[in-house]
Design an enzyme around this catalytic site. Structure first.
Site, PDB file in Angstrom:
ATOM      1  CE  LYS A 120      -4.473  -1.510   2.236  1.00  0.00           C
ATOM      2  NZ  LYS A 120      -5.428  -1.015   2.978  1.00  0.00           N
ATOM      3  CG  ASP A 177      -8.536   1.309   3.150  1.00  0.00           C
ATOM      4  OD1 ASP A 177      -9.248   0.196   2.721  1.00  0.00           O
ATOM      5  OD2 ASP A 177      -7.284   1.236   3.225  1.00  0.00           O
ATOM      6  CE1 TYR A 199     -11.999 -10.143   5.816  1.00  0.00           C
ATOM      7  CE2 TYR A 199     -11.617  -7.918   6.084  1.00  0.00           C
ATOM      8  CZ  TYR A 199     -11.246  -9.059   5.413  1.00  0.00           C
ATOM      9  OH  TYR A 199     -10.565  -9.069   4.454  1.00  0.00           O
TER      10      TYR A 199
END
Length: 522
Positions: A310, A347, A455
């Site tokens: 990233k 994001d 998650y």
């Protein structure tokens, strides 16, 4: 006309009418193998009988003959690969040829024999075998992708109807090499070409548009006959391989590792729902240079960038949006028609959109736990919406630096019990995987909503404590879906079907949990 007699007329016509996907069928015995083939032929009338997987291959031939008579529309390949060439058959070349000849007489229209066996046999033996059915001459390299031209030259010295070259991708660029090879020779020969291994997914999905006559799929997950082989239902439903053509745009999630990414099922579902001619792959990029070669040469239209790239990808981008600049990280790349790369960070949308569906963000008091990349995306996105943002991090320095750059506030943990918030966001990895840790105690969860970015697992210890206190929980999968939805919109210019994406990702997560549970029981 018998199945064997019909075979004599097939070789010249097969290449133009074969389905794109051949399902490799194995079995514990002959009955099991043919029974499995029966399950697939309605939707996929092209199968490969891997006779070398059977202890006594010849026993399968009467059953295959009945199968061929009952399913005259099905095209089948007989393969009895010798152990010396990567298969499981331990017999001689002579016995291999005998089994394949009998398989052709039993109704298999195509016969696969390795180059190594063909070179040991007499030319007239190979010609006799070819007279019984279409001959596939195959070559497997289980180590690398190289010397494709040299190998094809050796192979074409043996007359055959198909030349199958299967190599191993050790880099993503190996797929480019394979597909350029297919494009160069696909018009002159009927070639089947693909790369094995996790990194070979590109060639397995896109090889058919580059010139491969067909590709291979596993009967189901866990029944692969080659490393990196994709299950047939996944190739057809997730990747829509039958619709892949020259105009299909390629998108991908890239990272190291990336095997367990949930992005391919939800992104491909969105592309299908909105009738976008595109396919989305998971690319295991060991280096950025390797990835960028694929972006240029395949070409790839859009990337979802995950760890560890990233930040590293920023220097390769031609321009970035304001979110990427502020956060110092990019999770979305668009490749323009001129080849330039543009970076975005979605994001922030992953945090803001689920909250906007529940509360008015202007003036909302929000506590963000953490000061890393995920926290930065949350803080900057929420400040843009007029939120009153507080930051709590284990180390004070990074929290203060983030607060200064985003005009937010920091707080000390000792003050938590005295304060209340509209939302608490966990942007730390604490609680991920099998960890039972939590970034907060139950008495510190003083908020209307808890938004846990984690998650996997769906219910962390923090989530369970929040539920016990009557706090409404926003699952981490919502962030995952909404940041992906924003990526979809950037790439396609269409509204994302986020409700369908959420449904698909919940199903995928549920399936993953069930698989883990079943594995533990074993």
């Amino acid at each position: 006309m018998t199945a064997a007699a019909a075979n004599h007329f097939l070789p010249r016509f097969l290449p133009v009418r074969l389905p794109r996907v051949c399902i490799a069928v194995t079995g514990s015995d002959a009955a099991d193998m043919v029974e499995k083939a029966e399950m697939f032929v309605r939707d996929n009338p092209f199968v490969e009988f891997r006779l070398d997987y059977l202890a006594r291959p010849a026993l399968a031939l009467p059953k295959i003959k009945k199968f061929a008579e009952y399913h005259p529309h099905v095209v089948s390949i007989a393969t009895c690969r010798r152990a010396a060439s990567g298969g499981k058959f331990k017999g001689s070349v002579a016995s291999q040829l005998q089994i394949l000849a009998k398989a052709a007489d039993s109704g298999c229209q195509l016969i696969d024999i390795e180059l190594q066996s063909a070179q040991k046999a007499k030319p007239e033996q190979i010609q006799r075998l070819r007279s019984r059915g279409a001959l596939i001459l195959s070559y497997h390299d289980f180590r690398a992708t190289h010397k494709l031209e040299e190998t094809l030259t050796k192979m074409t010295s043996v007359p055959a109807d198909f030349y199958k070259l299967v190599t191993t991708a050790t880099t993503l660029s190996d797929n480019v090499q394979m597909m350029k090879f297919l494009e160069k020779h696909g018009d002159n020969h009927s070639i089947v070409g693909l790369c094995m291994g996790e990194q070979g997914i590109v060639s397995r999905v896109l090889g058919v548009r580059a010139g491969s006559a067909f590709t291979f799929a596993a009967a189901s997950a866990g029944e692969e006959t080659g490393p990196g082989q994709v299950a047939a239902d996944e190739l057809r439903s997730t990747y829509r391989i039958d619709q892949v053509d020259a105009a299909t745009r390629v998108y991908a999630v890239v990272g190291d590792p990336v095997a367990h990414s949930l992005s391919p099922p939800i992104m491909n579902a969105a592309l299908r729902r909105e009738n976008v001619n595109g396919v989305y792959l998971a690319l295991h990029a060991k280096t950025l240079n390797d990835l960028l070669t694929c972006v240029r040469d395949i070409p790839i239209h859009g990337l979802s960038v995950t760890m560890p790239y990233k930040e590293a990808i920023l220097k390769y981008l031609d321009n970035t949006d304001s979110h990427t600049t502020k956060i110092g990280a990019c999770n979305t790349v668009v490749r323009a028609q001129d080849g330039k790369l543009y970076g975005f960070n979605t994001d922030t949308a992953g945090v803001v959109r689920p909250l906007e569906q529940r509360i008015n963000l202007a003036g909302a008091r929000i506590l963000v736990l953490g000061a890393g990349g995920a926290a930065r995306a949350a803080v900057f996105g929420l400040k843009e919406r007029g939120c009153e943002v507080y930051i709590l991090n284990r180390s004070a320095g990074p929290a203060q630096k983030l607060a200064r750059s985003a005009h937010a506030r920091t707080i000390k943990r000792i003050d938590l019990k005295k304060l209340s918030f509209d939302v608490i966001i966990n942007a730390t990895p604490v609680g991920m995987g099998s960890s039972k840790d939590s970034p907060l105690t139950d008495k510190e969860i003083n908020a209307r909503y808890l938004f846990d970015m984690i998650y996997d697992p769906p219910e962390t210890r923090l989530v369970l404590m929040a539920k016990a206190r009557g706090v409404e929980v926003i699952p981490g999968l919502e962030m995952f879906v909404h940041q992906a939805a924003r990526q979809f919109e950037i790439w396609t210019g269409k509204p994302a079907p986020w409700d369908e994406m959420l449904r698909v990702v919940n199903l995928a997560m549920h399936e993953r949990i069930n698989t883990k549970a079943a594995t533990k029981k074993r």
